[in-house]
Design a protein around this motif. Structure first.
Motif, short mmCIF file in Angstrom:
data_model
loop_
_atom_site.label_atom_id
_atom_site.label_comp_id
_atom_site.label_asym_id
_atom_site.label_seq_id
_atom_site.Cartn_x
_atom_site.Cartn_y
_atom_site.Cartn_z
N SER A 73 56.74 48.20 -12.76
CA SER A 73 55.91 48.24 -11.56
C SER A 73 56.69 48.48 -10.54
O SER A 73 57.79 48.01 -10.15
N GLU A 74 56.16 49.53 -9.41
CA GLU A 74 56.56 50.01 -8.30
C GLU A 74 56.21 48.49 -7.19
O GLU A 74 57.06 48.46 -6.24
N LYS A 75 55.44 47.65 -7.63
CA LYS A 75 55.13 46.60 -6.71
C LYS A 75 55.10 45.18 -7.71
O LYS A 75 54.34 45.22 -8.57
N SER A 76 56.07 44.22 -7.53
CA SER A 76 55.86 43.17 -8.30
C SER A 76 56.18 42.03 -7.44
O SER A 76 56.61 42.17 -6.19
N LEU A 77 56.09 40.98 -7.89
CA LEU A 77 56.22 39.60 -6.92
C LEU A 77 56.72 38.44 -7.60
O LEU A 77 56.73 38.16 -8.95
N PHE A 78 57.58 37.70 -7.07
CA PHE A 78 58.27 36.35 -7.67
C PHE A 78 57.11 35.25 -7.38
O PHE A 78 56.40 35.33 -6.07
N GLU A 79 57.27 34.33 -8.10
CA GLU A 79 56.28 33.12 -7.81
C GLU A 79 57.13 32.00 -8.10
O GLU A 79 58.01 31.84 -8.85
N ARG A 80 56.55 30.77 -7.80
CA ARG A 80 57.11 29.48 -8.03
C ARG A 80 56.46 28.94 -9.24
O ARG A 80 55.13 28.87 -9.25
N LYS A 81 57.37 28.51 -10.32
CA LYS A 81 56.69 27.71 -11.46
C LYS A 81 57.06 26.51 -11.21
O LYS A 81 58.36 25.97 -11.31
N ASN A 82 56.14 25.45 -10.95
CA ASN A 82 56.32 24.10 -10.39
C ASN A 82 56.59 23.35 -11.86
O ASN A 82 55.72 23.18 -12.50
N TYR A 83 57.64 22.42 -11.96
CA TYR A 83 57.78 21.27 -12.68
C TYR A 83 58.80 20.23 -12.37
O TYR A 83 59.88 21.18 -11.81
N PHE A 84 58.80 19.22 -12.63
CA PHE A 84 59.91 18.38 -12.29
C PHE A 84 60.60 17.74 -13.46
O PHE A 84 60.27 17.22 -14.44
N PHE A 276 52.28 29.70 -7.86
CA PHE A 276 51.75 30.56 -6.52
C PHE A 276 53.13 31.37 -5.82
O PHE A 276 54.18 31.31 -6.20
N PRO A 277 52.87 32.70 -5.51
CA PRO A 277 53.66 33.60 -4.78
C PRO A 277 54.84 33.04 -3.89
O PRO A 277 54.41 32.00 -3.34
N GLU A 278 56.13 33.13 -4.27
CA GLU A 278 57.12 32.68 -3.43
C GLU A 278 57.11 32.98 -2.18
O GLU A 278 57.18 34.06 -1.79
N PRO A 279 56.90 32.14 -0.90
CA PRO A 279 56.85 32.65 0.50
C PRO A 279 58.23 32.86 0.91
O PRO A 279 58.04 33.30 1.69
N ASP A 280 59.16 32.34 0.58
CA ASP A 280 60.51 32.88 0.87
C ASP A 280 61.07 34.12 0.50
O ASP A 280 62.17 34.44 0.90
N LEU A 281 60.39 34.81 -0.50
CA LEU A 281 60.88 36.23 -0.85
C LEU A 281 59.82 37.11 -0.55
O LEU A 281 58.52 37.04 -0.74
N PRO A 282 60.26 38.49 -0.22
CA PRO A 282 59.36 39.46 -0.16
C PRO A 282 58.77 40.26 -1.32
O PRO A 282 59.25 39.82 -2.37
N GLU A 283 57.84 40.94 -1.49
CA GLU A 283 57.28 41.64 -2.53
C GLU A 283 58.62 42.44 -3.10
O GLU A 283 59.40 43.06 -2.09
#
Ligand code: ADP
Ligand code: MG
Ligand code: ZN
Length: 446
Positions: A73-84, A276-283
Motif C-alpha cells: 500500500s502506498e498509503k498505510s496507517l498505524f493504529e492504537r490497539k488498546n488493552y490493559f 483508532f489511528p495513532e495520533p502521534d504518527l504520520p500516515e
C-alpha cells in the motif's frame, strides 16, 4: 458417521533483526541482555514521549510482503490497539488494522496448493513477563521491538500444509535476512486457527462456507508442538460435533505434558481493542519508485533457486531442496561449482559430495571440496591404474630409496607409501598403495 475436514488459517509473528526498535533509538538486540537495559521514555510509554517510525523495519516488512506476492500500500496507517496488561506500558500497542502495509499475497506449497496471504503488517513487540512465586517481573527490553504479522486466509485443509507453510516462511525470512526466525528464541511465533466442517456428499459442490467459530491456538513455540496441537484440536472438535455440541470461539494453549489443548480464553472475555489511528504518527507513505527498488533488490527466493537448480543444473528436486536450505549452503555450493569448472569436476559430483558427506560449510573452503573430490577419485574411482601411475612417479623421484629397498632394507617402502598418499591427498587406500609399490619394486623392468 459423517466425514469432516479441518479449515485452518495461520497467523505468524516475526521479530525483525533491525538495529533499533520500532519507534525509538533503543537497540533491538535484547537477547540475553540485562533486564530493562534497553529502554527509554518512548518504549517505556512515559508521558510526553513521542514515537517515530523506523525506516529499516518498514523496508524489511515490505520485503516480506513483496516476497509473498502482496500489494504494497502506498498509503498505510498505524493504529492504537488498546488493552490493559502489564507487558505494554502505554496501555496500547501500535499496530496496523484497517490500513495494513501489505495485502493480498499468496504462496505456493509443496503440493502445488496456493495459500492466500491476507496481510503482512507492521507492529511492535511487548515486554516480557516472568511469573515467579506469586510475583510478576517485567523486562521492557523487548517492548517496542519491530514485529511483523503475517496472516493467511483460512486455506489450509491438511496439517502437513501448515507445517510446510511455516517451514517455507522461516526459510524465506532467513533468505531475505530480515529475521533470524528462531522459534526457540521467539523470533517467530505461530498461531493456528482451527475449525472443522462436514464434507458435503457431492464432490462437485464447491464449499465456500466457513464454520461459524474458530479455535485459536496460541503461544506454541515449536513446529512439532504446533502440529501436535492442531491434530489434537481437529479430533476434539470432530468428537464434539458428533456429540451434537456447538463449538464457540475460543483461545486455547497446548499442554505438552498432558498432550492436549486447554481453554485459555472464551469469546465472552474476548477483547474489544477500540482501534483508532495513532495520533502521534504520520500516515505511512511509500512511493511506487521505492517499492520497485525494493522489489528489484530482492534476492533470489529459495523456491526459485531450487527450481533453477532443477532446470539449469539438472539436479533432482529433493537434492535441489537440500542444497538451497539454508542460503549459506546454496552460496557455498555455487562457489564450489565455480572452482569445479576450472578443474573439470562436474555438478553431480559436487552436489553428491556435499549432500552425502554433510559437509560443514563453516569449516572448509570451496577449493578444498574440489581437492577432496579429485583426491577421492584416485582412491575410489581411478583405482589401480591411477595409483600405479602415481606410484611410478614416486619411484622415479626417489631412486636412492629404490636402491636401498632392493638391497633388502624393505622398511623404506613406508616412505614411498607416504609419498604416494601425499600426492593423492590422503584419499587412497594405503594398503593397496603398498601392494602396488611392492609389485613395482619387485619388477626389475621398472
Ligand atoms: P484475530 O486477530 O482476531 O485473530 P485475524 O484476522 O488476525 O484475527 O486472524 C484470523 C485468522 O483466523 C486468519 O488466519 C484466518 O485465516 C483464520 N480464520 C478465519 N476464519 C476461520 C475459520 N472458520 N476456521 C479457521 N480459521 C479461520
Ligand atoms: Mg489472532
Ligand atoms: Zn526505547
Amino acid at each position: 458417521m459423517n466425514t469432516y475436514e479441518p479449515v485452518m488459517g495461520l497467523e505468524v509473528h516475526v521479530e525483525l533483526n533491525t538495529k533499533s526498535k520500532m519507534f525509538c533509538r533503543c537497540s533491538a538486540d535484547y537477547f540475553g541482555k540485562g533486564p530493562n537495559t534497553h529502554t527509554c521514555p518512548v518504549c517505556l510509554g512515559l508521558p510526553g514521549s513521542l514515537p517515530f517510525i523506523n525506516k529499516e523495519a518498514i523496508n524489511k516488512c515490505i520485503q516480506i510482503g513483496l516476497a509473498l506476492n502482496c500489494e504494497v500500500s502506498e498509503k498505510s496507517l498505524f493504529e492504537r490497539k488498546n488493552y490493559f496488561y502489564p507487558d505494554l506500558p502505554k496501555g496500547y500497542q501500535i499496530s496496523q488494522y484497517r490500513w495494513p502495509l501489505c495485502i493480498n499475497g499468496k504462496i505456493t506449497l509443496e503440493n502445488r496448493k496456493v495459500i492466500r496471504i491476507n496481510r503482512v503488517h507492521q507492529e511492535e513487540d511487548t515486554g516480557k513477563l516472568t511469573h515467579q512465586g506469586g510475583e510478576t517481573l517485567i523486562d521492557f527490553n523487548r517492548s517496542g521491538v519491530p514485529l511483523v504479522e503475517i496472516v493467511t486466509e483460512p486455506d489450509f485443509r491438511e496439517v502437513k500444509e501448515i507445517r510446510d507453510y511455516a517451514k517455507k516462511l522461516q526459510q524465506l525470512l532467513r533468505y531475505l535476512g530480515v529475521s533470524n526466525a528462531d522459534m526457540e528464541k521467539g523470533d517467530m511465533r505461530l498461531e493456528a486457527n482451527v475449525s472443522v466442517r462436514q464434507v458435503q456428499s457431492s464432490k462437485f459442490k464447491v464449499q465456500n462456507e466457513l464454520p461459524k467459530y474458530r479455535i485459536e491456538l496460541k503461544n506454541i513455540n515449536s513446529f512439532r508442538f504446533m502440529v501436535a496441537a492442531v491434530e489434537y484440536e481437529i479430533k476434539r472438535q470432530i468428537k464434539a460435533l458428533e456429540k451434537g455440541e456447538k463449538l464457540a470461539q475460543e483461545t486455547r494453549g497446548w499442554d505438552e505434558d498432558k498432550k492436549c489443548t486447554y481453554l485459555q480464553r472464551s469469546k465472552e472475555e474476548a477483547h474489544d481493542y477500540r482501534y483508532f489511528p495513532e495520533p502521534d504518527l504520520p500516515e505511512l507513505i511509500i512511493d511506487s519508485q521505492n517499492i520497485k527498488k525494493t522489489r528489484d533488490s530482492l534476492p533470489e527466493l529459495p523456491w526459485d533457486k531450487s527450481k533453477r537448480y532443477e532446470s539449469e543444473l539438472e539436479i533432482k528436486k529433493a537434492d535441489a531442496q537440500i542444497l538451497t536450505d539454508p542460503k549459506e549452503l546454496a552460496d557455498f555450493f555455487e562457489a564450489v561449482l565455480e572452482h569445479g569448472k576450472k578443474h573439470g569436476v562436474g555438478v553431480k559430483e559436487i552436489a553428491n559430495y556435499l549432500i552425502n558427506k554433510r559437509v560443514d560449510i563453516n569449516s572448509v573452503l570451496p577449493t578444498q571440496i574440489i581437492e577432496d573430490i579429485k583426491g577421492k577419485k584416485v582412491g575410489v574411482i581411478g583405482d589401480k591404474e591411477e595409483l600405479e601411475k602415481i606410484a611410478k612417479e614416486v619411484i622415479d623421484e626417489n631412486p636412492n630409496l629404490v636402491i636401498v629397498y632392493r638391497e633388502g632394507k624393505t622398511t623404506v617402502i613406508m616412505v614411498l607409501v607416504g609419498a604416494v598418499m601425499k600426492k593423492t591427498l590422503g584419499k587412497a587406500d594405503a594398503a593397496k598403495v603398498r601392494e602396488i609399490l611392492v609389485e613395482l619394486l619387485n619388477d626389475p623392468g621398472v
